[in-house]
Design a protein around this motif. Structure first.
Motif, mmCIF file in Angstrom:
data_model
loop_
_atom_site.group_PDB
_atom_site.id
_atom_site.type_symbol
_atom_site.label_atom_id
_atom_site.label_comp_id
_atom_site.label_asym_id
_atom_site.label_seq_id
_atom_site.Cartn_x
_atom_site.Cartn_y
_atom_site.Cartn_z
ATOM 1 N N LEU A 97 -50.117 4.216 -158.308
ATOM 2 C CA LEU A 97 -49.064 4.085 -157.301
ATOM 3 C C LEU A 97 -47.690 4.069 -157.953
ATOM 4 C CD1 LEU A 97 -48.041 3.512 -154.424
ATOM 5 C CD2 LEU A 97 -48.441 1.062 -154.877
ATOM 6 N N LEU A 98 -47.552 3.320 -159.040
ATOM 7 C CA LEU A 98 -46.266 3.266 -159.748
ATOM 8 C C LEU A 98 -45.880 4.643 -160.263
ATOM 9 C CD1 LEU A 98 -46.789 -0.013 -161.827
ATOM 10 C CD2 LEU A 98 -45.441 0.264 -159.747
ATOM 11 N N PHE A 99 -46.842 5.395 -160.754
ATOM 12 C CA PHE A 99 -46.636 6.755 -161.253
ATOM 13 C C PHE A 99 -46.123 7.661 -160.128
ATOM 14 C CE2 PHE A 99 -48.710 10.003 -164.339
ATOM 15 C CZ PHE A 99 -47.640 9.880 -165.208
ATOM 16 N N ALA A 100 -46.731 7.528 -158.932
ATOM 17 C CA ALA A 100 -46.357 8.349 -157.786
ATOM 18 C C ALA A 100 -44.939 8.012 -157.300
ATOM 19 C CB ALA A 100 -47.361 8.162 -156.651
ATOM 20 N N ILE A 101 -44.581 6.732 -157.318
ATOM 21 C CA ILE A 101 -43.223 6.333 -156.915
ATOM 22 C C ILE A 101 -42.198 6.917 -157.874
ATOM 23 C CG2 ILE A 101 -41.669 4.363 -156.606
ATOM 24 C CD1 ILE A 101 -44.111 2.731 -155.732
ATOM 25 N N LEU A 102 -42.508 6.909 -159.171
ATOM 26 C CA LEU A 102 -41.613 7.537 -160.152
ATOM 27 C C LEU A 102 -41.446 9.023 -159.844
ATOM 28 C CD1 LEU A 102 -40.003 7.369 -162.833
ATOM 29 C CD2 LEU A 102 -42.130 7.978 -164.008
ATOM 30 N N ALA A 103 -42.547 9.692 -159.488
ATOM 31 C CA ALA A 103 -42.473 11.115 -159.142
ATOM 32 C C ALA A 103 -41.581 11.330 -157.928
ATOM 33 C CB ALA A 103 -43.878 11.659 -158.870
ATOM 34 N N PHE A 104 -41.651 10.417 -156.946
ATOM 35 C CA PHE A 104 -40.818 10.558 -155.742
ATOM 36 C C PHE A 104 -39.337 10.465 -156.080
ATOM 37 C CE2 PHE A 104 -38.304 8.427 -152.467
ATOM 38 C CZ PHE A 104 -38.374 9.383 -151.465
ATOM 39 N N TRP A 105 -38.938 9.429 -156.814
ATOM 40 C CA TRP A 105 -37.513 9.265 -157.134
ATOM 41 C C TRP A 105 -37.014 10.403 -158.017
ATOM 42 C CZ3 TRP A 105 -35.357 6.554 -153.800
ATOM 43 C CH2 TRP A 105 -35.830 5.329 -153.365
ATOM 44 N N THR A 106 -37.901 10.923 -158.873
ATOM 45 C CA THR A 106 -37.512 12.016 -159.759
ATOM 46 C C THR A 106 -37.261 13.299 -158.988
ATOM 47 O OG1 THR A 106 -38.829 11.057 -161.554
ATOM 48 C CG2 THR A 106 -38.179 13.355 -161.796
ATOM 49 N N THR A 107 -38.187 13.654 -158.094
ATOM 50 C CA THR A 107 -38.046 14.909 -157.347
ATOM 51 C C THR A 107 -37.025 14.797 -156.223
ATOM 52 O OG1 THR A 107 -39.940 14.294 -155.947
ATOM 53 C CG2 THR A 107 -40.397 15.642 -157.876
ATOM 54 N N ALA A 108 -36.926 13.614 -155.607
ATOM 55 C CA ALA A 108 -36.013 13.462 -154.469
ATOM 56 C C ALA A 108 -34.568 13.729 -154.856
ATOM 57 C CB ALA A 108 -36.154 12.056 -153.874
ATOM 58 N N GLN A 109 -34.162 13.296 -156.049
ATOM 59 C CA GLN A 109 -32.764 13.484 -156.447
ATOM 60 C C GLN A 109 -32.437 14.949 -156.728
ATOM 61 O OE1 GLN A 109 -31.817 11.993 -160.521
ATOM 62 N NE2 GLN A 109 -33.961 11.375 -160.576
ATOM 63 N N VAL A 150 -41.375 18.069 -153.630
ATOM 64 C CA VAL A 150 -42.049 16.859 -153.132
ATOM 65 C C VAL A 150 -43.565 16.993 -153.221
ATOM 66 C CG1 VAL A 150 -42.302 15.334 -151.123
ATOM 67 C CG2 VAL A 150 -40.072 16.308 -151.660
ATOM 68 N N SER A 151 -44.082 18.219 -153.301
ATOM 69 C CA SER A 151 -45.528 18.389 -153.464
ATOM 70 C C SER A 151 -46.016 17.726 -154.749
ATOM 71 C CB SER A 151 -45.900 19.870 -153.469
ATOM 72 O OG SER A 151 -45.322 20.538 -154.584
ATOM 73 N N ASN A 152 -45.114 17.536 -155.711
ATOM 74 C CA ASN A 152 -45.499 16.856 -156.949
ATOM 75 C C ASN A 152 -45.849 15.396 -156.701
ATOM 76 O OD1 ASN A 152 -44.977 18.662 -159.543
ATOM 77 N ND2 ASN A 152 -43.417 19.180 -158.041
ATOM 78 N N VAL A 153 -45.256 14.792 -155.672
ATOM 79 C CA VAL A 153 -45.616 13.415 -155.346
ATOM 80 C C VAL A 153 -47.079 13.362 -154.920
ATOM 81 C CG1 VAL A 153 -45.086 11.420 -153.894
ATOM 82 C CG2 VAL A 153 -43.237 12.943 -154.651
ATOM 83 N N TYR A 154 -47.477 14.318 -154.081
ATOM 84 C CA TYR A 154 -48.898 14.406 -153.704
ATOM 85 C C TYR A 154 -49.764 14.604 -154.950
ATOM 86 C CZ TYR A 154 -53.312 16.406 -152.229
ATOM 87 O OH TYR A 154 -54.645 16.656 -152.082
ATOM 88 N N GLY A 155 -49.310 15.472 -155.865
ATOM 89 C CA GLY A 155 -50.070 15.730 -157.079
ATOM 90 C C GLY A 155 -50.291 14.473 -157.900
ATOM 91 N N PHE A 156 -49.244 13.658 -158.026
ATOM 92 C CA PHE A 156 -49.372 12.422 -158.796
ATOM 93 C C PHE A 156 -50.308 11.436 -158.100
ATOM 94 C CE2 PHE A 156 -45.833 13.991 -161.220
ATOM 95 C CZ PHE A 156 -45.904 13.328 -162.430
ATOM 96 N N VAL A 157 -50.271 11.413 -156.757
ATOM 97 C CA VAL A 157 -51.148 10.504 -156.018
ATOM 98 C C VAL A 157 -52.600 10.965 -156.091
ATOM 99 C CG1 VAL A 157 -51.729 9.605 -153.726
ATOM 100 C CG2 VAL A 157 -49.339 9.741 -154.440
ATOM 101 N N ALA A 158 -52.819 12.261 -155.848
ATOM 102 C CA ALA A 158 -54.187 12.777 -155.713
ATOM 103 C C ALA A 158 -54.880 13.013 -157.042
ATOM 104 C CB ALA A 158 -54.161 14.077 -154.898
ATOM 105 N N TRP A 159 -54.125 13.382 -158.074
ATOM 106 C CA TRP A 159 -54.763 13.851 -159.305
ATOM 107 C C TRP A 159 -54.580 12.929 -160.496
ATOM 108 C CZ3 TRP A 159 -51.995 18.938 -157.813
ATOM 109 C CH2 TRP A 159 -52.727 19.565 -156.794
#
Length: 295
Positions: A97-109, A150-159
């Motif tokens: 989960l922490l990994f996925a949140i990092l992916a969100f803040w990274t891609t969102a900006q 943002v698809s990378n957030v899904y990738g971090f969550v799912a994979w």
């Protein structure tokens, strides 16, 4: 302990954490407020670009706080193992989960930044330019970029699936020392290439970088080396034209610095997880690489 990891154990993990604790207040309370003040009150940027740039800076503040205070990721290369030393890094919080949140803040900006670059490029084009896009085409283009990023957030969550041998891997003497530094781990496998389904996210991330960064490179080249060498618009608008050009060049420099400081290390990290490169390079290179990836 192999691969120079005794340096990380004895010095570098704690040093990286200390540096991050000092960095985020400086960024959040000094640099970013000054940047926002200049953007809002001291620039004549178009309203849509100004709003997008403010959103980008706010997201950047969120990223700095999360990455430097709440998370603080540290990689144990060449092993595909991550630990973290931030405020949220206890044994009750999912590292996935922490990994996925990092992916969100990274891609969102990245989304508002690409919007600003696109809009500034469009505003500098003459009306008969073949690169001139309609408002609906610009909207669709940003939708595509947003989905790709943002698809990378899904990738971090799912994979980001941990190895079934997680506990055994953490008993490896070259890794077990990290239990004294952190209680939160993400363990993909025993060695490079043994990363389970996470290789799908690596491919997706590389695809995202190619799509978004290629567009950015194309419009930057067009602005700096094509539009910038033209005579410009009529004299009544030439001052505004050159201000826009300087602003685009400044954005280009900022993006190049971000690429060197962030995109290249990220690509290097994932390549090191998926290939034997981290085993081949000497410890004298691998030790500072792990440290630089953390800060």
């Amino acid at each position: 302990v192999e691969y120079g990891l005794e340096w990380d154990r004895d010095h570098l993990v704690q040093l990286a954490s200390t540096i991050l604790h000092f960095l985020w207040p400086i960024s959040v309370f000094i640099f970013q407020p000054i940047n926002l003040f200049v953007l809002i009150f001291k620039t004549n940027m178009h309203r849509d670009c100004k709003i997008a740039f403010v959103v980008h800076d706010v997201l950047l503040v969120c990223f700095d706080i999360y990455n430097c205070y709440f998370y603080q990721i540290y990689t144990v290369l060449p092993y595909p193992v991550f630990c973290c030393t931030g405020y949220l890094c206890d044994d009750q919080t999912s590292h996935r989960l922490l990994f996925a949140i990092l992916a969100f803040w990274t891609t969102a900006q990245c989304v508002p930044y690409l919007f600003v670059m696109m809009r500034m490029h469009q505003k500098m084009l003459l009306g008969d330019s073949p690169f001139k896009l309609s408002k609906s085409s610009q909207f669709l283009l940003m939708i595509v970029f947003s989905i790709v990023l943002v698809s990378n957030v899904y990738g971090f969550v799912a994979w980001s699936v941990e190895s079934v041998e997680r506990d055994e891997i953490l008993e490896n003497p070259s890794i077990s020392w990290a239990r004294n530094q952190s209680r939160n781990f993400l363990v993909f496998g025993k060695q490079y290439g043994d990363i389970g389904m996470f290789h799908r996210e690596i491919y997706l991330l590389l695809f995202s970088i190619i799509i978004c960064f290629s567009y950015y490179l194309i419009i930057t080249y067009h602005v700096v080396f094509v539009i910038g060498k033209q005579a410009g618009p009529q004299p009544s608008g030439i001052e505004k034209y050159h201000i826009q050009l300087r602003f685009m060049i400044a954005l280009s420099i900022q993006a190049c610095v971000s690429s060197v400081m962030f995109i290249l290390p990220l690509v290097a990290l994932f390549l090191a997880m998926a290939t034997p490169i981290a085993v081949i390079i000497p410890s004298a290179v691998l030790v500072p690489l792990r440290f630089l990836l953390a800060v």
